[in-house]
Design a protein around this motif. Sequence first.
Motif, PDB file in Angstrom:
ATOM      1  N   GLY A 142       0.799  -1.216   0.000  1.00 21.48           N
ATOM      2  CA  GLY A 142       0.000   0.000   0.000  1.00 21.48           C
ATOM      3  C   GLY A 142       0.830   1.262   0.000  1.00 21.48           C
ATOM      4  N   ARG A 143       2.131   1.134   0.313  1.00 24.72           N
ATOM      5  CA  ARG A 143       3.028   2.305   0.370  1.00 24.72           C
ATOM      6  C   ARG A 143       2.423   3.418   1.215  1.00 24.72           C
ATOM      7  NH1 ARG A 143       7.868   0.287  -1.360  1.00 24.72           N
ATOM      8  NH2 ARG A 143       7.625  -0.855  -3.301  1.00 24.72           N
ATOM      9  N   ILE A 144       1.930   3.040   2.377  1.00 29.93           N
ATOM     10  CA  ILE A 144       1.238   3.991   3.239  1.00 29.93           C
ATOM     11  C   ILE A 144       2.175   5.103   3.700  1.00 29.93           C
ATOM     12  CG2 ILE A 144       1.696   2.643   5.322  1.00 29.93           C
ATOM     13  CD1 ILE A 144      -1.120   3.397   6.267  1.00 29.93           C
ATOM     14  N   GLU A 145       1.635   6.323   3.774  1.00 30.16           N
ATOM     15  CA  GLU A 145       2.398   7.499   4.208  1.00 30.16           C
ATOM     16  C   GLU A 145       1.535   8.336   5.145  1.00 30.16           C
ATOM     17  OE1 GLU A 145       3.474   9.621   0.737  1.00 30.16           O
ATOM     18  OE2 GLU A 145       4.886   8.116  -0.007  1.00 30.16           O
ATOM     19  N   PRO A 146       2.154   9.186   5.968  1.00 28.40           N
ATOM     20  CA  PRO A 146       1.377  10.055   6.852  1.00 28.40           C
ATOM     21  C   PRO A 146       0.398  10.914   6.061  1.00 28.40           C
ATOM     22  CG  PRO A 146       3.685  10.066   7.494  1.00 28.40           C
ATOM     23  CD  PRO A 146       3.612   9.332   6.195  1.00 28.40           C
ATOM     24  N   GLY A 147      -0.809  11.047   6.598  1.00 31.29           N
ATOM     25  CA  GLY A 147      -1.810  11.904   5.987  1.00 31.29           C
ATOM     26  C   GLY A 147      -2.653  11.242   4.912  1.00 31.29           C
ATOM     27  N   ARG A 148      -2.301  10.040   4.515  1.00 29.74           N
ATOM     28  CA  ARG A 148      -3.083   9.368   3.477  1.00 29.74           C
ATOM     29  C   ARG A 148      -4.380   8.814   4.068  1.00 29.74           C
ATOM     30  NH1 ARG A 148       0.041   6.059  -0.967  1.00 29.74           N
ATOM     31  NH2 ARG A 148      -1.265   7.388  -2.268  1.00 29.74           N
ATOM     32  N   HIS A 149      -5.395   8.760   3.235  1.00 27.37           N
ATOM     33  CA  HIS A 149      -6.691   8.245   3.647  1.00 27.37           C
ATOM     34  C   HIS A 149      -6.726   6.745   3.344  1.00 27.37           C
ATOM     35  CE1 HIS A 149      -8.700  12.180   4.385  1.00 27.37           C
ATOM     36  NE2 HIS A 149      -7.722  12.588   3.600  1.00 27.37           N
ATOM     37  N   VAL A 150      -6.876   5.946   4.392  1.00 26.07           N
ATOM     38  CA  VAL A 150      -6.785   4.493   4.265  1.00 26.07           C
ATOM     39  C   VAL A 150      -8.094   3.853   4.719  1.00 26.07           C
ATOM     40  CG1 VAL A 150      -5.581   2.417   5.053  1.00 26.07           C
ATOM     41  CG2 VAL A 150      -4.301   4.522   4.635  1.00 26.07           C
ATOM     42  N   LEU A 151      -8.598   2.915   3.912  1.00 25.74           N
ATOM     43  CA  LEU A 151      -9.780   2.130   4.269  1.00 25.74           C
ATOM     44  C   LEU A 151      -9.359   0.688   4.506  1.00 25.74           C
ATOM     45  CD1 LEU A 151     -12.983   2.045   4.394  1.00 25.74           C
ATOM     46  CD2 LEU A 151     -12.834   1.097   2.088  1.00 25.74           C
ATOM     47  N   ILE A 152      -9.824   0.116   5.606  1.00 27.88           N
ATOM     48  CA  ILE A 152      -9.501  -1.276   5.939  1.00 27.88           C
ATOM     49  C   ILE A 152     -10.800  -2.043   6.101  1.00 27.88           C
ATOM     50  CG2 ILE A 152      -8.416  -2.812   7.621  1.00 27.88           C
ATOM     51  CD1 ILE A 152      -6.600  -0.377   8.354  1.00 27.88           C
ATOM     52  N   THR A 153     -11.039  -3.021   5.231  1.00 29.26           N
ATOM     53  CA  THR A 153     -12.205  -3.887   5.406  1.00 29.26           C
ATOM     54  C   THR A 153     -11.810  -5.066   6.294  1.00 29.26           C
ATOM     55  OG1 THR A 153     -11.766  -5.328   3.497  1.00 29.26           O
ATOM     56  CG2 THR A 153     -12.944  -3.257   3.077  1.00 29.26           C
ATOM     57  N   GLY A 154     -12.800  -5.684   6.933  1.00 26.80           N
ATOM     58  CA  GLY A 154     -12.475  -6.768   7.864  1.00 26.80           C
ATOM     59  C   GLY A 154     -11.645  -6.286   9.026  1.00 26.80           C
ATOM     60  N   ALA A 155     -11.931  -5.080   9.498  1.00 26.24           N
ATOM     61  CA  ALA A 155     -11.062  -4.425  10.476  1.00 26.24           C
ATOM     62  C   ALA A 155     -11.096  -5.058  11.850  1.00 26.24           C
ATOM     63  CB  ALA A 155     -11.434  -2.945  10.584  1.00 26.24           C
ATOM     64  N   SER A 156     -12.096  -5.874  12.145  1.00 31.65           N
ATOM     65  CA  SER A 156     -12.188  -6.476  13.472  1.00 31.65           C
ATOM     66  C   SER A 156     -11.603  -7.885  13.513  1.00 31.65           C
ATOM     67  CB  SER A 156     -13.655  -6.532  13.925  1.00 31.65           C
ATOM     68  OG  SER A 156     -14.415  -7.328  13.013  1.00 31.65           O
ATOM     69  N   GLY A 157     -11.060  -8.359  12.400  1.00 33.04           N
ATOM     70  CA  GLY A 157     -10.505  -9.703  12.350  1.00 33.04           C
ATOM     71  C   GLY A 157      -9.071  -9.764  12.818  1.00 33.04           C
ATOM     72  N   GLY A 158      -8.469 -10.945  12.680  1.00 35.29           N
ATOM     73  CA  GLY A 158      -7.104 -11.142  13.149  1.00 35.29           C
ATOM     74  C   GLY A 158      -6.111 -10.220  12.485  1.00 35.29           C
ATOM     75  N   VAL A 159      -6.165 -10.107  11.159  1.00 41.68           N
ATOM     76  CA  VAL A 159      -5.267  -9.202  10.441  1.00 41.68           C
ATOM     77  C   VAL A 159      -5.742  -7.763  10.587  1.00 41.68           C
ATOM     78  CG1 VAL A 159      -4.290  -8.608   8.190  1.00 41.68           C
ATOM     79  CG2 VAL A 159      -4.631 -11.014   8.796  1.00 41.68           C
ATOM     80  N   GLY A 160      -7.053  -7.566  10.495  1.00 38.49           N
ATOM     81  CA  GLY A 160      -7.604  -6.215  10.519  1.00 38.49           C
ATOM     82  C   GLY A 160      -7.301  -5.444  11.783  1.00 38.49           C
TER      83      GLY A 160
END
Length: 331
Positions: A142-160
Amino acid sequence: MKAIVHHTYGPAGLLELREVERPRPADDEALVRVHAAGIDRGVLHFMTGLPYPLRLAGNGIRTPKSPYLGRELAGVVEEVGSKVTDLRPGDEVFGIGEGTFAEHACAKAAKLAPKPVNLTFPQAAALGVSGLTALQGLRDHGRIEPGRHVLITGASGGVGTFAVQLAAAFGAEVTAVCRTSKTDLVHSLGADHVIDHTREDLLGAQGKHRYDVILDLAGNPSLSRLRHALTPKGTAVIGGGETSGRWLGGYDRQLRASLLNPFVAQQLKSYICTEKREDLLVLKELCEAGKLTPSIDRTYPLAETAAALQHLEQGRARGKLVVVPLAPTTP
């Protein structure tokens, strides 16, 4: 020693607790006395032998090649192979082994790291596969960086549950997707916004929102829906979303993403977690810095491993489930 075994593919009810011979470590392995073993969704695939390509990959066509299950672990090193120089008996470790639903298990030394000093054995056992999957999905793909808008599905699971905390630690604005009964958990992990997928569109307000990165771990949304929720140059990283299909089990969506990716401006990626000590050490540092804490729904004694897997399969887990073959000690 006692271990969970399965000699045929099928549901969790076929698992048995048996007395078996203690394994011996290979030259590049360590024998670990297992204090806790995490459960990741991959265990369900090895248990059922589905989707079928898993069997063709060397796991046994008609029956399991190995009767043992479980990969995530935390415990104490009891013996090391002749080529292992950086571990010694008595070391407290966590990471990835083979057949970890047992009192003892072997693991490659390169897939073990010192247990975070501030975590219990059950917490540390939850880190291995799920923590690495979340870290690599966000950071490397995802190359995540500060300030980026990120959506996570399955957020309550083991990986999420790891992904939400990691995205917040990386300075992103985090929107998390889960069901009603788990929104409180996801908020507590650091999500800025939570979408209840039982009440709202899975990707948020019928596509009114746009995200720089989507880490897709559940729900199996179509590629067109993922693209519609992305910014024009955004990235969708598909790390989950299995279906009940016996041949591809939802992985056809990942294949289609790879085929479509060269022809669109957005990035559509899929991946399999790379099991390496370097990233286990990153997780250790984040835990010891207070930026990452494994979210444990519940622990089960070794004899109730089947019940734990059924709980996971039913989608009821809030975070990680952990099997405890031995009574954990205080870190």
